[in-house]
Structures are given as C-alpha cells and as structure tokens.
Design an enzyme around this catalytic site. Structure first.
Site, PDB file in Angstrom:
ATOM      1  N   LYS A 265       0.839  -1.205   0.000  1.00 28.66           N
ATOM      2  CA  LYS A 265       0.000   0.000   0.000  1.00 28.66           C
ATOM      3  C   LYS A 265       0.878   1.261   0.000  1.00 28.66           C
ATOM      4  CE  LYS A 265      -3.676  -2.549   2.313  1.00 28.66           C
ATOM      5  NZ  LYS A 265      -4.250  -2.950   3.607  1.00 28.66           N
TER       6      LYS A 265
ATOM      7  N   GLN B  10      -3.904  -1.573   9.990  1.00 25.61           N
ATOM      8  CA  GLN B  10      -3.853  -2.892   9.360  1.00 25.61           C
ATOM      9  C   GLN B  10      -4.390  -3.953  10.313  1.00 25.61           C
ATOM     10  OE1 GLN B  10      -2.906  -3.519   6.042  1.00 25.61           O
ATOM     11  NE2 GLN B  10      -3.800  -5.499   6.545  1.00 25.61           N
TER      12      GLN B  10
ATOM     13  N   ASP C  72     -10.980   2.639   5.014  1.00 30.42           N
ATOM     14  CA  ASP C  72     -11.367   1.224   4.942  1.00 30.42           C
ATOM     15  C   ASP C  72     -12.887   1.078   4.954  1.00 30.42           C
ATOM     16  OD1 ASP C  72      -9.460  -0.713   4.578  1.00 30.42           O
ATOM     17  OD2 ASP C  72      -8.836  -0.764   6.686  1.00 30.42           O
TER      18      ASP C  72
END
Ligand code: NDP
Length: 298
Positions: free
Chosen positions: A54, A98, A121
């Site tokens: 990412k 994460q 997200d």
C-alpha cells in the site's frame, strides 16, 4: 461456451491511472498531496507485506504516506493516541489500521476511534450506517472493487439476482449492501447465504451473479451454478501443490476449472478481485481528501 475472464489486474491498473491523474490535479490545486497514514501493530509478515504494497502504491500515485510501526505489546491506549494524532493532522486524509490486531487490542474500539471522514477502509459504524441507508460515504475497499469489476467488465448488476455466499463485515455484508442500493451500477436483487443456509445449491443455482466470499478452497463447484452465471471469486486460499516450485499455490473459493466452461464471466485467482483492493483504497483516500478540503474551505 467460453467464459469472459474478468481481468482484475488490468481494471485495477486503469483505476490506479485515473487516481494518479486526479491526485496530480488535487496536488496542483491545493499545493499538497493527498495523505494516507498506516498503523501497523506487531510483526505479522502478511500484514507487513500488505502495508508495504500500500505504501508503494502511495509513492507511485503521488500520495504522501506515513507508516507508524508499533510493537506487538503496544497497549490499546497507545494505538488510540496515535489515531487521534492522525485525526488532527491536516496532511493526513486517510487512516488505515492494518488488521488483524494483536488479541488484547479491541478491534472495534480502534475502528471507532478513527475520524469517519478519514476512515478509508469504510469500517467505521458511521460509514457502515451511511452505506446501509444509501447515503454518500466511503465504501470498504474489496466490496467497492467488486462493484467496479462488474460494471467495468460489462456485467452490470442492475436487475440481476446476486447471490453472495459469506456474510463477513469486510466482504459479504458490505457488497450485499452496495449492490442493493437504488443507484446505477447496483439496483440488484440480493440474497446472502452463510453456514446457516440449509440448501446452498438451491440459492447458488438461481444466481445471475454469484459472489463467493467463503474462505474455503474450491467450495463452489459446477453442480452448484447455472449456465451463463457471472462469478466473482473473492477467496484467497493456499493449497498444497507438489508441481509448483513453492509446493503450494493460491486458489479461490470457486472451482475455476469446472465452473469457467459454463460461466458467462469469471474472475481468476490470483488476478481477479485481489488487485482491486489497493486500487480502491487509493481511490477512497483521494475522495476523502477532496471532501475534507472542500469542507475546510466552506
Ligand atoms: P470470513 O471467514 O470472515 O467469512 C466467511 C463467510 O463465509 C462467513 O459468513 C461464513 O458463514 C461463510 N461460510 C463459510 N463456510 C461456508 C459454507 N460451507 N457455506 C456457506 N457459507 C459459508 O471471511 P472473509 O469474508 O474475510 O473472506 C472470505 C474470503 O475472501 C477469504 O478467502 C479471504 O482470504 C478472501 N478475501 C480476499 C480479499 C481480497 O481479495 N482483497 C479481501 C478480503 C478477504 P458464517 O457467518 O455462518 O460463519
């Protein structure tokens, strides 16, 4: 019939090129780039690799990015403090913690600490609620990527019967809600199946579009689908394969070899849904940045 193989790698590349172009315009107009912060707690190799990929995407697409790496024994309070710092940081428009987190840290507390406007997200209950009531919001990346795959491959879900197998908060529930919306590229009739579904084949066989997000290798077989089905295989499962140099290989939740010959279209694993997640993360971050800067100006 020979199925259309939906090329997720190519579609993800197209989206990344669009985001790169639009990010350059954002940076030129504002004098600073869109910014994304990663929080990585612990030393899970898969998580480290995801964050590295990412971060690489940020560099390639002209985004500013920071990675905060915290040891496994970090307290929940310290993670929440770091999130609050990024919430207040004007150069950061998106925050990604994460997952999974070490067991002693409560995932929901962490997700809910993120400013919903920076929740790229799309997991914050505010954004989940916005999605369910059909308001403009940040969609979770993998499901948003599935919608893009369908639309850009010419398999518009509008009016179609979509059967989603799996009801996780990350894939199953959000993709069902996205495709249920009364909007272009959605407007589908949606059924969700799970382990409580008594006769799974009864449902999967009635699908125009089947989305498998199960986490079980080759769980969907030829007998379970009808001819002409469009299949989106979200699963990523590693199975033993003595013929491969690594001794293993990745397969989806769908038995590709038996289903592809009767499908209208199908995503491969790897190279289908997988590449879409990061592309959509970048798209979400740019969207978040644009919205934050517009609301600051107002
Ligand atoms: P979860 O394990 O959280 O959810 C799996 C779902 O499948 C559950 O709802 C479960 O039902 C259902 N299920 C399991 N077995 C059966 C069965 N035999 N019949 C019907 N339903 C069943 O998985 P995720 O949603 O997180 O992920 C699914 C797959 O997608 C995984 O392989 C994962 O690796 C992959 N994935 C890929 C991504 C990407 O490409 N970027 C991103 C995220 C995930 P119940 O709720 O009843 O237990």
């Amino acid at each position: 019939m020979s199925a259309q193989i939906i090329d997720g790698k190519k579609i993800a590349e197209d989206i990344r090129a669009e985001v790169k172009r639009d990010a350059a315009a954002f940076t030129a107009a504002r004098g600073f780039p869109p910014g994304l912060a990663f929080i990585l707690v612990g030393d899970n190799p898969a998580s480290q690799s995801y964050v590295r990929s990412k971060g690489k995407a940020c560099a390639e697409l002209g985004f500013h990015s920071v990675t905060e790496t915290m040891p496994t024994d970090t307290s929940e309070a310290d993670v929440l403090r770091k999130i609050e710092e990024f919430n207040q940081d004007r150069n950061i428009h998106g925050i990604l913690v994460q997952l999974p987190l070490p067991k002693k840290i409560n995932e929901q507390n962490v997700i809910q600490a993120i400013d919903p406007h920076k929740d790229v997200d799309g997991f914050h209950p505010f954004n989940v609620g916005q999605l369910v009531i059909g308001e403009e919001t940040l969609f979770p990346c993998t499901p948003a990527g599935i919608q893009e795959l369908l639309v850009r491959s010419g398999n518009d879900p509008s009016g179609k019967h979509v059967v989603v197998v799996g009801r996780s908060n990350i894939v199953g529930k959000p993709i069902a809600n996205i495709l249920l919306q009364k909007k272009p590229g959605a407007n589908a009739v949606v059924t969700i199946a799970h382990t409580g579904t008594k006769d799974l084949t009864l449902f999967t066989k009635s699908a125009d579009i089947l989305i498998a997000a199960i986490g079980r290798a080759k769980a969907i077989t030829r007998e379970m689908v009808r001819e002409g089905v469009v299949v989106i295989d979200v699963g990523i499962n590693r199975i033993e394969d003595p013929s491969s140099p690594k001794g293993s290989r990745l397969v989806g939740d769908v038995d590709f070899d038996s289903v592809a010959p009767i499908a209208k279209a199908i995503t491969p694993v790897p190279g289908g849904v997988g590449p879409m997640t990061i592309a959509m993360l970048m798209k979400n971050t740019l969207k978040a940045a644009e919205r934050q800067e517009v609301s600051r100006k107002a």
